[in-house]
Scaffold this active site. Structure first.
Site, short mmCIF file in Angstrom:
data_model
loop_
_atom_site.label_atom_id
_atom_site.label_comp_id
_atom_site.label_asym_id
_atom_site.label_seq_id
_atom_site.Cartn_x
_atom_site.Cartn_y
_atom_site.Cartn_z
N SER A 124 0.80 -1.23 0.00
CA SER A 124 0.00 0.00 0.00
C SER A 124 0.84 1.28 0.00
CB SER A 124 -0.94 0.02 1.20
OG SER A 124 -0.19 -0.01 2.40
N ASP B 47 -2.47 8.44 7.90
CA ASP B 47 -3.41 7.64 8.69
C ASP B 47 -2.61 6.78 9.66
OD1 ASP B 47 -2.39 5.49 7.26
OD2 ASP B 47 -4.17 5.26 6.00
N HIS C 240 0.12 4.91 7.26
CA HIS C 240 0.78 5.42 6.06
C HIS C 240 1.27 6.86 6.20
CE1 HIS C 240 -2.07 2.26 4.76
NE2 HIS C 240 -1.05 1.90 4.02
#
Ligand code: NAG
Ligand code: NAG
Ligand code: NAG
Length: 366
Positions: free
Chosen positions: A54, A331, A334
Site C-alpha cells: 500500500s 493515517d 501510512h
C-alpha cells in the site's frame, strides 16, 4: 502489558481479538524526505516497474472486489491534484509517484487498469503494487485479497512477454536492462507473519525474485521496512504512546536479511545492480527530529479518530488535520504526501549512509 502481549501471544500462535484488529488493517508505516526538486523533461530510465504494497499502490486494489485494503474513498486524495480518492493510501501522491517524477517519468499505471485494453503499452512501465501484499503469500489472506508478491512477479512475466512481442527480443532486453524495478514490501509481513495463528500460512509461497532477473530485470531499487513500531497504530498500543520495540526489532531483522540476500544476488547474478534504502534509520531520524525536516507532528495520524487518531482508520467519518504538510503520518499506518516526497528524495540523491551500495541517481547512471 497490552502492547507487548500482542507479540508474545501471537508469536506463541494464539490469535486474540486485538491482534485480529491490528492485522485487519494495515501494518503500515512510514516513510520519508529532502527538498524535492522537480525535474521533468529528461528521462533517467526508459521505464519504471513497481512491486509492493500500500505504500506504492496507485490503484490496483480498486480493481479487487473482495479486499479490505482499499483507499478509494475520502479523505484519501484530499490533496491529490484532482482532490479525489485514487486508491492511494495518502492525502495526495505516494512514493511511487515521486520515484517516477525523479526518474522523469509519468507514474506507472496500475496493471489491473490496463489489462482490459488490448493495446496496452507497457514500454514506460507499469505498477503491480497492491495494498495488503506481503513477501509471503499467506500475508495477503489477512486482507482477504491482494496481489501477492508472487502474483506480481507472474504478471510482470506476462508484461515481459508482451514487450518481446512488440519490440523483439533484443530491444525488449535492452529496455528492461535499463529500467528501474522498485520493490517496496515487507511491512505487512512483519506483524502479519508473527501475528498469524496458522503455521501453514508461514510455509506458503517462497518468493521467486530470481524470476524477475530471468525476465530481464537488472536494476533494482529496494526500500527497506521502516521502523513500523513507531506508526500511530503501534504507538497507540503502548500506554505511553511510545514506539513498539518488538515490531521495530523484527523490522530491523528483516532489513538485515534483505541486505544479505541482495549482496548474495550481486555475486551470483551477472549485471545485477541495486540500491537498498535504509528506510528504517532515515525514518527514525525523521521522527526523532521532525523539526529538522519541517514537520511538527510525528506521533498522531492526520486522519482518523481517537487517541493519536489511531483508534480508527481514515474513513469519510474521520476527522483530518488542517495542515497535512506538518504531519508525518496521514493515517494510522501510512505517511503523508510530504513524508513520502521526503523519503523518495533522500533515496534518490541523499547521502551514502542511507543508500547501499549506491543511491537511485547513481544506480540509473551505471
Ligand atoms: C508505446 O509508448 C512509447 C512511448 O512511451 C512509444 O514510443 C511507442 O511507440 C508505443 N508503442 C506502441 C506499440 O504503441
Ligand atoms: C512502551 O514504551 C516504553 C517507553 O515508554 C518502552 O520502554 C516499552 O518497550 C514500550 N513497549 C513496547 C511493547 O514496545
Ligand atoms: C503547514 O506546515 C508547513 C510545514 O511545517 C509549513 O511550512 C506551512 O507554513 C504550514 N501552513 C500553514 C497554512 O500553516
Amino acid at each position: 502489558m497490552a502492547s507487548s502481549s500482542i507479540f508474545v501471544k501471537t508469536m506463541r500462535g494464539k490469535l486474540n481479538f486485538t491482534s485480529l484488529i491490528i492485522m485487519f488493517y494495515y501494518y503500515y508505516f512510514c516513510i520519508f524526505i529532502t527538498n524535492f526538486k522537480y525535474s521533468s523533461a529528461t528521462k533517467l530510465a526508459p521505464a519504471l516497474f513497481v512491486f509492493g504494497d500500500s505504500l506504492v499502490d496507485v490503484g490496483n486494489n480498486n480493481h479487487l472486489p473482495f479486499t479490505i485494503a482499499k483507499a478509494d474513498f475520502p479523505h484519501n486524495g484530499v490533496d491529490f491534484p484532482t482532490h479525489k480518492p485514487t486508491g492511494r493510501f495518502s492525502n495526495g501522491k505516494n512514493a511511487a509517484d515521486f520515484l517516477a517524477e525523479k526518474l522523469g517519468l509519468l507514474t506507472s499505471p496500475p496493471y489491473l487498469s490496463l489489462t482490459h485494453t488490448k493495446s496496452s503499452n507497457f514500454s514506460s512501465g507499469v505498477s503491480f503494487a497492491s495494498g495488503g501484499a506481503g513477501i509471503f503469500d499467506g500475508t495477503d489472506q489477512l486482507y482477504h485479497q491482494s496481489i501477492t508478491f508472487n502474483k506480481q512477479i507472474e504478471y510482470y512475466g506476462i508484461v515481459q512477454g508482451k514487450l518481446v512481442q512488440q519490440l523483439g527480443q533484443a530491444e525488449a532486453e535492452k529496455l528492461l536492462s535499463k529500467s528501474i524495478f522498485a520493490i517496496v514490501i515487507g511491512s505487512n509481513d512483519i506483524l502479519g507473519y508473527f501475528g498469524s495463528s496458522s503455521s501453514s500460512q508461514k510455509k506458503k509461497g517462497i518468493p521467486q525474485q530470481y524470476r524477475m532477473y530471468d525476465f530481464g530485470a537488472r536494476k533494482f531499487v529496494i526500500f527497506g521496512v521502516a521502523a513500523v513500531g513507531c506508526c500511530p497504530s503501534q504507538r497507540d498500543r503502548n500506554k505511553t504512546d511510545a514506539c513498539n520495540e518488538a515490531a521495530n526489532f523484527w523490522a530491523s531483522k528483516y532489513n538485515k536479511g534483505v541486505q544479505s540476500i541482495l549482496q548474495q544476488y550481486q555475486t551470483q547474478l551477472k549485471d545485477f545492480k541495486y540500491s537498498l534504502f535504509d528506510t528504517y534509520t532515515f525514518f527514525l531520524n525523521l521522527i526523532q527530529q521532525p523539526a529538522t525536516y519541517g514537520f511538527k507532528e510525528e506521533k498522531s495520524a492526520c486522519c482518523g479518530l481517537g487517541n493519536l487518531n489511531a483508534k480508527f482508520a481514515c474513513t469519510p467519518i474521520s476527522t483530518y488535520c488542517s495542515n497535512r504538510s506538518d504531519h508525518i503520518f496521514w493515517d494510522l499506518y501510512h505517511p503523508t504526501e510530504a513524508a513520502a516526497r521526503l523519503i523518495v528524495g533522500t533515496a534518490f540523491d541523499g547521502p551514502r549512509k542511507y543508500s547501499f551500495p549506491v543511491n537511485v541517481k547513481q544506480l540509473v547512471s551505471v
